[in-house]
Scaffold this active site. Structure first.
Site, PDB file in Angstrom:
ATOM      1  CG  ASP A  83       1.497   1.431   2.209  1.00 41.35           C
ATOM      2  OD1 ASP A  83       1.494   0.290   2.666  1.00 41.35           O
ATOM      3  OD2 ASP A  83       2.263   1.536   1.278  1.00 41.35           O
ATOM      4  CG  ASP A 116       4.066   3.060  -2.538  1.00 42.03           C
ATOM      5  OD1 ASP A 116       3.280   2.498  -2.158  1.00 42.03           O
ATOM      6  OD2 ASP A 116       5.424   3.085  -2.667  1.00 42.03           O
ATOM      7  CG  ASP A 167      -1.580   0.975  -0.613  1.00 43.09           C
ATOM      8  OD1 ASP A 167      -1.503   0.397   0.068  1.00 43.09           O
ATOM      9  OD2 ASP A 167      -0.062   1.449  -1.178  1.00 43.09           O
TER      10      ASP A 167
END
Length: 385
Positions: A83, A296, A300
């Site tokens: 990410d 985080d 996600d």
């Protein structure tokens, strides 16, 4: 696996032969000795100890191991999904430029005073445009990862703040070109709109982690395929990826229906929804790839749960930390090579010691076959093992 298949029929035949030639008690004891010798019963304990020692060593580097087996899984990973925000970058957004077509400071200040959003983008804008709250809001809609914008309705109309392509009823090519100019400079662009007219471009910048380039280079040298998955504009993600040393074309996932068609053709994915993140991980796993995922945020979580090995940052959401296999307590992205190293140490140590267990197993199988052909009794008792 082969030892397991051999063990059952061999043990049965061995018991029958010895029962015929001796009494029931002797046949039982000898068969137990042979079967126990063929089972590598200490291997499970050995594996657990080896993994526990690795977890202890990683804890000294402020890495919380929540699932022991993930240490080995990361060492076998061939695809790493990252990410962007909070992983490749420090996750500390700040407003770096505002292009206002009208006076918007008061509008934005009032919007941010009303909206309850606490994501990094909202906090950066709220910090830049000081709270006023002069206007009275009639209704408001919080930001969501699917919608990509927030809105507040005042007495003079509705104001929207977010991704232009998701808010505009009719796409203006000039506006898109202006946004592209900013995104190619690795900026995140948030647009303020009213009645389908753009009032301001708010540009935010997030700093690339100092160790990101070195860490990505390490994984590339190890033959690990890197995929960057983000909800941001693909141009922003691509520009940031280039700074991190990853040269690849990006794709806008907002118009993609089947992720399986693009998962192998691109390494940078922008405008990815939480569902698509999960689908990307599943598509890679369906190709027999071992997938590790870092993230985080709440968006996600679904992808982290599907990944073979999931890694969360300590400054991330509680949801992402609770489902992750590993949590980096100091948000230290550069420790991933250390985890990979520990995993390989575990694999090598277990394989070396497993070969000793295999020798013992093969020895016992050989003696059992010899007993069937030549010997009257199996030569060992259980206590002698």
């Amino acid at each position: 696996k082969w030892c397991t298949w051999i063990l059952i029929p061999l043990g049965m035949v061995l018991f029958i032969k010895q029962w015929i030639m001796t009494d029931y008690t002797t046949a039982t004891l000898n068969t137990v000795a042979a079967v126990v010798g063929m089972i590598p019963e200490g291997l499970v304990f050995l594996t657990s100890v080896a993994l526990a020692i690795s977890a202890y060593k990683l804890a000294k580097q402020n890495i919380l191991v929540q699932e022991l087996y993930c240490i080995e899984t990361l060492a076998r990973t061939d695809t790493l999904c990252l990410d962007k925000t909070g992983t490749l970058t420090e996750g500390k957004l700040s407003v770096c430029h505002v292009e206002a077509l009208e006076k918007v400071d008061g509008i934005l200040a009032d919007m941010m005073a009303i909206l309850p959003d606490d994501n990094e983008t909202a906090m950066a804008i709220r910090s830049y445009f000081k709270t006023k709250k002069h206007r009275k809001a009639i209704t408001y809609t919080s930001f969501s990862s699917q919608r990509k914008y927030a809105s507040v309705t005042f007495e003079d109309g509705e104001y929207k703040l977010g991704a232009y392509s998701y808010m505009a009823l009719h796409i203006d090519k000039k506006v898109e070109k202006r946004i592209e100019e900013y995104t190619k400079q690795a900026m995140r662009v948030v647009v303020l709109m009213k009645n389908d007219f753009v009032l301001a471009y708010i540009c935010l910048r997030d700093q690339l982690r100092q160790d990101a380039k070195e860490t990505l280079n390490f994984f590339k040298k190890q033959g690990v395929d890197i995929k960057i998955i983000s909800g941001d504009d693909p141009n922003t993600v691509e520009a940031l990826a280039k700074k991190a040393g990853l040269e690849s074309k990006s794709i806008d996932m907002s118009s993609v229906q089947d992720v399986r068609q693009v998962v192998n053709d691109y390494s940078i994915f922008g405008r990815v929804s939480p569902e698509q993140k999960k689908e990307l991980v599943l598509a890679l796993k369906n190709q027999n790839k071992t997938v590790a995922m870092t993230g985080d945020g709440v968006n996600d979580v679904m992808a982290l749960k599907e990944a073979d090995c999931s890694i969360a940052m300590a400054n991330g959401s509680q949801a992402s930390k609770s489902v992750a296999s590993l949590v980096l307590l100091d948000n230290q992205f550069n420790v991933l090579p250390a985890i990979l190293y520990q995993g390989r140490c575990v694999i090598n140590n277990i394989q070396r010691t497993a070969s000793l267990f295999l020798v013992k197993t093969l020895f016992s199988i050989g003696l059992s076959i010899l007993t069937l052909i030549v010997l009257k009794n199996y030569p060992f008792k259980p206590i002698q093992l």
